[in-house]
Write a protein that holds these residues in place. Structure first.
Motif, PDB file in Angstrom:
ATOM      1  N   MET A 144       0.709  -1.068   0.028  1.00  0.00           N
ATOM      2  CA  MET A 144      -0.053   0.115   0.250  1.00  0.00           C
ATOM      3  C   MET A 144       0.732   1.326   0.100  1.00  0.00           C
ATOM      4  SD  MET A 144      -3.327   0.856   1.537  1.00  0.00           S
ATOM      5  CE  MET A 144      -4.567   0.080   1.725  1.00  0.00           C
ATOM      6  N   LYS A 145       0.679   2.776  -0.845  1.00  0.00           N
ATOM      7  CA  LYS A 145       1.235   3.095  -0.903  1.00  0.00           C
ATOM      8  C   LYS A 145       0.789   3.990   0.344  1.00  0.00           C
ATOM      9  CE  LYS A 145       1.627   7.350  -4.130  1.00  0.00           C
ATOM     10  NZ  LYS A 145       1.754   7.558  -5.672  1.00  0.00           N
ATOM     11  N   LYS A 146       2.018   4.707   0.784  1.00  0.00           N
ATOM     12  CA  LYS A 146       1.871   6.105   2.176  1.00  0.00           C
ATOM     13  C   LYS A 146       2.322   7.396   1.530  1.00  0.00           C
ATOM     14  CE  LYS A 146       4.680   5.125   5.787  1.00  0.00           C
ATOM     15  NZ  LYS A 146       5.121   4.913   7.237  1.00  0.00           N
ATOM     16  N   VAL A 147       0.747   8.056   1.729  1.00  0.00           N
ATOM     17  CA  VAL A 147       0.927   9.212   1.654  1.00  0.00           C
ATOM     18  C   VAL A 147       0.800  10.445   2.226  1.00  0.00           C
ATOM     19  CG1 VAL A 147       0.076  10.716  -0.885  1.00  0.00           C
ATOM     20  CG2 VAL A 147       0.784   8.823  -0.944  1.00  0.00           C
ATOM     21  N   CYS A 148       1.675  11.662   2.238  1.00  0.00           N
ATOM     22  CA  CYS A 148       1.235  11.772   3.907  1.00  0.00           C
ATOM     23  C   CYS A 148       0.903  13.269   2.931  1.00  0.00           C
ATOM     24  CB  CYS A 148       2.202  12.572   4.670  1.00  0.00           C
ATOM     25  SG  CYS A 148       1.626  14.090   5.955  1.00  0.00           S
ATOM     26  N   ILE A 149      -0.471  14.119   3.692  1.00  0.00           N
ATOM     27  CA  ILE A 149      -1.236  15.196   2.777  1.00  0.00           C
ATOM     28  C   ILE A 149      -0.857  16.747   3.540  1.00  0.00           C
ATOM     29  CG2 ILE A 149      -3.152  16.405   2.077  1.00  0.00           C
ATOM     30  CD1 ILE A 149      -2.394  14.432   0.241  1.00  0.00           C
ATOM     31  N   PHE A 150       0.212  17.517   2.780  1.00  0.00           N
ATOM     32  CA  PHE A 150      -0.079  18.745   3.523  1.00  0.00           C
ATOM     33  C   PHE A 150      -0.442  19.970   3.168  1.00  0.00           C
ATOM     34  CE2 PHE A 150       4.338  21.504   4.947  1.00  0.00           C
ATOM     35  CZ  PHE A 150       3.424  22.298   5.831  1.00  0.00           C
ATOM     36  N   GLY A 151      -1.241  20.572   4.344  1.00  0.00           N
ATOM     37  CA  GLY A 151      -2.428  21.388   3.827  1.00  0.00           C
ATOM     38  C   GLY A 151      -2.491  22.775   4.177  1.00  0.00           C
ATOM     39  N   GLY A 152      -2.509  23.759   4.046  1.00  0.00           N
ATOM     40  CA  GLY A 152      -2.325  24.771   4.375  1.00  0.00           C
ATOM     41  C   GLY A 152      -2.901  26.375   2.816  1.00  0.00           C
ATOM     42  N   THR A 153      -2.916  27.700   3.438  1.00  0.00           N
ATOM     43  CA  THR A 153      -2.312  28.279   2.237  1.00  0.00           C
ATOM     44  C   THR A 153      -1.466  28.385   1.258  1.00  0.00           C
ATOM     45  OG1 THR A 153      -2.176  29.993   4.174  1.00  0.00           O
ATOM     46  CG2 THR A 153      -4.779  29.605   3.778  1.00  0.00           C
ATOM     47  N   PHE A 154      -0.753  28.536   2.186  1.00  0.00           N
ATOM     48  CA  PHE A 154       0.766  28.140   1.157  1.00  0.00           C
ATOM     49  C   PHE A 154       0.630  29.605   0.187  1.00  0.00           C
ATOM     50  CE2 PHE A 154      -0.336  24.159   1.662  1.00  0.00           C
ATOM     51  CZ  PHE A 154       0.954  23.599   2.327  1.00  0.00           C
ATOM     52  N   ASN A 155       0.841  31.193   1.407  1.00  0.00           N
ATOM     53  CA  ASN A 155       0.873  32.440   0.253  1.00  0.00           C
ATOM     54  C   ASN A 155       1.634  33.132   1.117  1.00  0.00           C
ATOM     55  OD1 ASN A 155      -1.265  33.812  -1.104  1.00  0.00           O
ATOM     56  ND2 ASN A 155      -3.052  34.361   0.680  1.00  0.00           N
ATOM     57  N   PRO A 156       2.892  33.103   0.704  1.00  0.00           N
ATOM     58  CA  PRO A 156       3.966  32.022  -0.283  1.00  0.00           C
ATOM     59  C   PRO A 156       4.642  30.649   0.751  1.00  0.00           C
ATOM     60  CG  PRO A 156       5.132  33.941  -0.029  1.00  0.00           C
ATOM     61  CD  PRO A 156       3.976  34.195   1.298  1.00  0.00           C
ATOM     62  N   PRO A 157       4.679  29.958  -0.011  1.00  0.00           N
ATOM     63  CA  PRO A 157       5.187  28.799   0.363  1.00  0.00           C
ATOM     64  C   PRO A 157       7.191  29.489   0.532  1.00  0.00           C
ATOM     65  CG  PRO A 157       5.167  28.589  -2.452  1.00  0.00           C
ATOM     66  CD  PRO A 157       4.212  29.740  -1.271  1.00  0.00           C
ATOM     67  N   HIS A 158       7.550  28.161   1.691  1.00  0.00           N
ATOM     68  CA  HIS A 158       8.856  29.311   2.096  1.00  0.00           C
ATOM     69  C   HIS A 158       9.278  28.035   2.866  1.00  0.00           C
ATOM     70  CE1 HIS A 158       7.513  29.367   6.140  1.00  0.00           C
ATOM     71  NE2 HIS A 158       6.161  29.702   5.535  1.00  0.00           N
ATOM     72  N   ILE A 159      10.659  28.186   2.947  1.00  0.00           N
ATOM     73  CA  ILE A 159      11.709  26.727   3.067  1.00  0.00           C
ATOM     74  C   ILE A 159      10.924  26.168   4.648  1.00  0.00           C
ATOM     75  CG2 ILE A 159      13.729  28.309   2.170  1.00  0.00           C
ATOM     76  CD1 ILE A 159      14.822  28.385   4.963  1.00  0.00           C
ATOM     77  N   GLY A 160      10.624  26.742   5.301  1.00  0.00           N
ATOM     78  CA  GLY A 160       9.865  26.264   6.563  1.00  0.00           C
ATOM     79  C   GLY A 160       9.359  25.084   5.685  1.00  0.00           C
ATOM     80  N   HIS A 161       7.982  25.415   4.993  1.00  0.00           N
ATOM     81  CA  HIS A 161       7.044  24.154   4.804  1.00  0.00           C
ATOM     82  C   HIS A 161       7.874  23.346   3.979  1.00  0.00           C
ATOM     83  CE1 HIS A 161       3.966  27.810   4.336  1.00  0.00           C
ATOM     84  NE2 HIS A 161       4.366  26.974   4.526  1.00  0.00           N
TER      85      HIS A 161
END
Length: 188
Positions: free
Chosen positions: A1-18
């Motif tokens: 089974m494939k293991k996927v992690c969803i990372f939700g957010g606004t990402f407004n903007p995306p940055h290195i912390g994400h």
């Protein structure tokens, strides 16, 4: 089974912390893939949209391009309206029944889990993954797997303020994303 992690957010903007958070979770829990998923309209934030959903999707695509194990999920942007994690995760499980999904949140969201839509049902279906963040408590009444990652006190709000003031963000936002921000005249 494939293991996927969803990372939700606004990402407004995306940055290195994400990117750092996602990278640490990917390696710590041996995921096959981390999917960054910008929300259409988060129920817990003001309605100010500084970049459109399509622009945020594109910035994420640029940010994750160098990483083969990072992808972008457009489901919430395409669907539109309020973005509830429960509805989204149920839809993803329906579309991909052979995938085991988890959901990544920062410590800033852990404190608000009791306010999430259908949180009691959500935790029966997916694993919540939390990453510590300076100034936030990672304790919760809900089952959250906490991952240690380098603690960087960085937020999209702070970066938008810097961009509005014309200050340098070169070590904080990937260059490809910075170029796109300049091209689209975002956050001015």
């Amino acid at each position: 089974m494939k293991k996927v992690c969803i990372f939700g957010g606004t990402f407004n903007p995306p940055h290195i912390g994400h990117l750092i958070m996602a990278n640490e979770v990917y390696h710590a829990l041996d995921f096959d893939e981390i999917r960054f998923m910008p929300n259409a309209k988060p129920p817990h934030k003001e309605a100010t949209q500084l970049a459109t959903g399509e622009q945020r999707l594109h910035m994420l695509e640029l940010a994750v391009e160098p990483f083969s194990y990072f992808t972008v999920e457009s489901l919430e942007i395409v669907r539109g309206g309020l973005s509830y994690s429960f509805d989204t995760m149920m839809e993803l499980q329906k579309q991909e029944p052979q995938t085991q999904f988890s959901f990544l949140i920062g410590a800033d969201m852990i404190a608000y889990l009791d306010q999430w839509y259908k949180i009691d049902e959500l935790v029966k279906h997916i694993q919540l993954i939390g990453v510590r963040r300076p100034g936030y408590d990672d304790k919760s009444a809900y089952p959250v797997t906490i991952i240690d990652a380098p603690l960087i006190d960085l937020s999209s709000t702070m970066l938008r303020n810097r961009l509005q003031q014309g200050k340098d963000v070169s070590l904080l936002i990937p260059e490809s994303v910075q170029s796109y921000i300049r091209q689209e005249k975002l956050y001015e």
